[in-house]
Design a protein around this motif. Structure first.
Motif, PDB file in Angstrom:
ATOM      1  N   ASP A  81      35.856  57.566  31.160  1.00 54.64           N
ATOM      2  CA  ASP A  81      37.174  57.858  31.339  1.00 54.64           C
ATOM      3  C   ASP A  81      38.210  57.126  30.495  1.00 54.64           C
ATOM      4  N   VAL A  82      39.191  57.695  29.921  1.00 52.64           N
ATOM      5  CA  VAL A  82      40.067  57.123  29.168  1.00 52.64           C
ATOM      6  C   VAL A  82      41.669  57.487  29.844  1.00 52.64           C
ATOM      7  N   TYR A  83      42.284  56.238  30.385  1.00 48.15           N
ATOM      8  CA  TYR A  83      43.629  56.289  30.920  1.00 48.15           C
ATOM      9  C   TYR A  83      44.654  55.774  29.792  1.00 48.15           C
ATOM     10  N   ILE A  84      45.733  56.678  29.654  1.00 48.59           N
ATOM     11  CA  ILE A  84      46.779  56.064  28.860  1.00 48.59           C
ATOM     12  C   ILE A  84      48.083  55.967  29.613  1.00 48.59           C
ATOM     13  N   ILE A  85      48.323  54.806  29.908  1.00 46.47           N
ATOM     14  CA  ILE A  85      49.079  54.486  30.913  1.00 46.47           C
ATOM     15  C   ILE A  85      50.548  54.129  30.278  1.00 46.47           C
ATOM     16  N   ASP A  86      51.633  54.769  30.502  1.00 47.06           N
ATOM     17  CA  ASP A  86      53.040  54.431  30.070  1.00 47.06           C
ATOM     18  C   ASP A  86      53.274  53.048  30.712  1.00 47.06           C
TER      19      ASP A  86
ATOM     20  N   ASP B 158      47.097  59.790  38.974  1.00 46.08           N
ATOM     21  CA  ASP B 158      47.986  61.096  38.826  1.00 46.08           C
ATOM     22  C   ASP B 158      49.039  60.890  38.080  1.00 46.08           C
ATOM     23  N   ASN B 159      49.461  59.771  37.865  1.00 46.24           N
ATOM     24  CA  ASN B 159      50.754  59.384  36.957  1.00 46.24           C
ATOM     25  C   ASN B 159      50.371  58.959  35.679  1.00 46.24           C
ATOM     26  N   PHE B 160      49.211  59.158  35.220  1.00 42.74           N
ATOM     27  CA  PHE B 160      48.875  58.643  33.957  1.00 42.74           C
ATOM     28  C   PHE B 160      48.207  60.005  33.034  1.00 42.74           C
ATOM     29  N   ILE B 161      48.214  59.782  31.790  1.00 43.81           N
ATOM     30  CA  ILE B 161      47.457  60.887  30.918  1.00 43.81           C
ATOM     31  C   ILE B 161      45.911  60.235  31.118  1.00 43.81           C
ATOM     32  N   VAL B 162      45.091  61.188  31.550  1.00 44.28           N
ATOM     33  CA  VAL B 162      43.851  60.777  31.665  1.00 44.28           C
ATOM     34  C   VAL B 162      42.683  61.775  30.951  1.00 44.28           C
ATOM     35  N   THR B 163      41.852  61.503  30.224  1.00 40.32           N
ATOM     36  CA  THR B 163      40.972  62.189  29.579  1.00 40.32           C
ATOM     37  C   THR B 163      39.406  61.566  29.603  1.00 40.32           C
ATOM     38  N   ASN B 164      38.626  62.510  29.248  1.00 43.79           N
ATOM     39  CA  ASN B 164      37.105  61.880  29.355  1.00 43.79           C
ATOM     40  C   ASN B 164      36.589  62.099  27.747  1.00 43.79           C
ATOM     41  N   VAL B 165      35.206  61.449  27.793  1.00 43.63           N
ATOM     42  CA  VAL B 165      34.776  61.194  26.426  1.00 43.63           C
ATOM     43  C   VAL B 165      33.739  62.424  26.221  1.00 43.63           C
TER      44      VAL B 165
ATOM     45  N   MET C 142      39.806  52.115  29.078  1.00 43.21           N
ATOM     46  CA  MET C 142      38.774  52.700  29.149  1.00 43.21           C
ATOM     47  C   MET C 142      37.654  52.273  30.075  1.00 43.21           C
ATOM     48  N   GLN C 143      36.841  53.319  30.734  1.00 44.19           N
ATOM     49  CA  GLN C 143      35.935  52.720  31.840  1.00 44.19           C
ATOM     50  C   GLN C 143      34.749  53.416  31.515  1.00 44.19           C
TER      51      GLN C 143
ATOM     52  N   GLY D 133      31.340  50.183  36.004  1.00 45.28           N
ATOM     53  CA  GLY D 133      31.296  50.631  34.580  1.00 45.28           C
ATOM     54  C   GLY D 133      32.060  49.586  33.772  1.00 45.28           C
ATOM     55  N   MET D 134      31.655  49.171  32.677  1.00 40.70           N
ATOM     56  CA  MET D 134      32.304  47.946  31.892  1.00 40.70           C
ATOM     57  C   MET D 134      33.720  48.742  31.466  1.00 40.70           C
ATOM     58  N   ILE D 135      34.725  48.119  31.280  1.00 40.28           N
ATOM     59  CA  ILE D 135      36.063  48.277  31.178  1.00 40.28           C
ATOM     60  C   ILE D 135      36.289  47.766  29.670  1.00 40.28           C
ATOM     61  N   TYR D 136      37.792  48.390  29.120  1.00 39.38           N
ATOM     62  CA  TYR D 136      38.364  47.988  27.901  1.00 39.38           C
ATOM     63  C   TYR D 136      39.519  48.142  28.305  1.00 39.38           C
ATOM     64  N   LEU D 137      40.590  47.268  27.593  1.00 35.95           N
ATOM     65  CA  LEU D 137      42.003  47.441  27.930  1.00 35.95           C
ATOM     66  C   LEU D 137      42.841  47.182  26.585  1.00 35.95           C
ATOM     67  N   LYS D 138      43.952  47.680  26.309  1.00 37.41           N
ATOM     68  CA  LYS D 138      44.360  47.372  25.028  1.00 37.41           C
ATOM     69  C   LYS D 138      45.743  48.149  24.845  1.00 37.41           C
TER      70      LYS D 138
END
Length: 220
Positions: free
Chosen positions: A44-49, A154-161, A180-181, A195-200
């Motif tokens: 999962d890839v979350y793009i959070i304002d 539901d408030n974020f842009i969410v996409t998958n790999v 990312m998770q 799942g391991m996570i990554y935040l930037k």
């Protein structure tokens, strides 16, 4: 006056209103020594304002990642010390014959012990323990942050790999947290059991495409 209004109308879009940029990347995970890294299909890839991300604690995340790095070094040093001390015990069976080797290995073992203590102290500085029970307050904070992200997704842009390990999304200009998770690489702490996570944190200032990629390794 009419000409001025026409100029203003045509000029406004150039200020960035409604403009978007493409954010994409490749997400992989370490599979094993034989196959190396593989696409992290389904991650999962979350793009959070950032304006919606008051619960994001990137400082705690960064500290936890640094602490985990020192914990992984500590674990390797412990394995090395055990191997070294095992050789010493073997050579002691014929102590007179192997005195020089034993003395040399003892020096190595003592040196490793010093590094073990230093590494343990470094991990502790970032809120991570190297003993048997490694749960930390930072791990708990990141777990709570994960729960907030899931609750508010539901408030974020969410996409998958996808099957190639790629993801892509068009986003308005602005400041975001890319979270990312992993779907296939799990960690040991409560924050990464699922799942391991990554935040930037990123800032998208223009329409030029931006790339954020990550590989989830064993020691992430």
């Amino acid at each position: 006056m009419k000409k001025l209004l026409v100029i203003i109308v045509f000029f406004i879009p150039s200020l960035g209103f409604g403009q978007t940029a493409n954010l994409s990347g490749v997400v992989t995970y370490f599979f094993n020594d034989n196959f190396g890294n593989k696409p992290d299909i389904g991650a999962d890839v979350y793009i959070i304002d950032s304006s919606l991300a008051t619960f994001i604690d990137i400082k705690s995340y960064d500290s936890l990642m640094k602490g985990k790095y020192f914990v992984s070094i500590y674990d390797r040093l412990i394995i090395l010390k055990i191997s070294c001390d095992g050789l010493i015990d073997e050579y002691k069976l014929h102590a007179k014959k192997n005195k020089e080797k034993i003395d040399s290995l003892k020096q190595v073992s003592d040196s490793i012990s010093l590094q073990v203590n230093k590494t343990s102290d470094s991990a502790l500085l970032y809120g991570c323990y190297t003993g048997r029970y490694r749960a930390t307050y930072l791990d708990t904070k990141i777990f709570e942050m994960k729960m907030d992200i899931e609750r508010l997704k539901d408030n974020f842009i969410v996409t998958n790999v996808d099957g190639n390990g790629s993801y892509s999304a068009n986003i308005p200009l602005g400041t975001y947290y890319v979270y990312m998770q992993s779907k296939n690489r799990k960690g040991l702490g409560s924050s990464e059991i699922g799942g391991m996570i990554y935040l930037k944190k990123i800032t998208v200032k223009n329409t030029i495409s931006k790339t954020i990629s990550h590989n989830f390794d064993i020691d992430d």
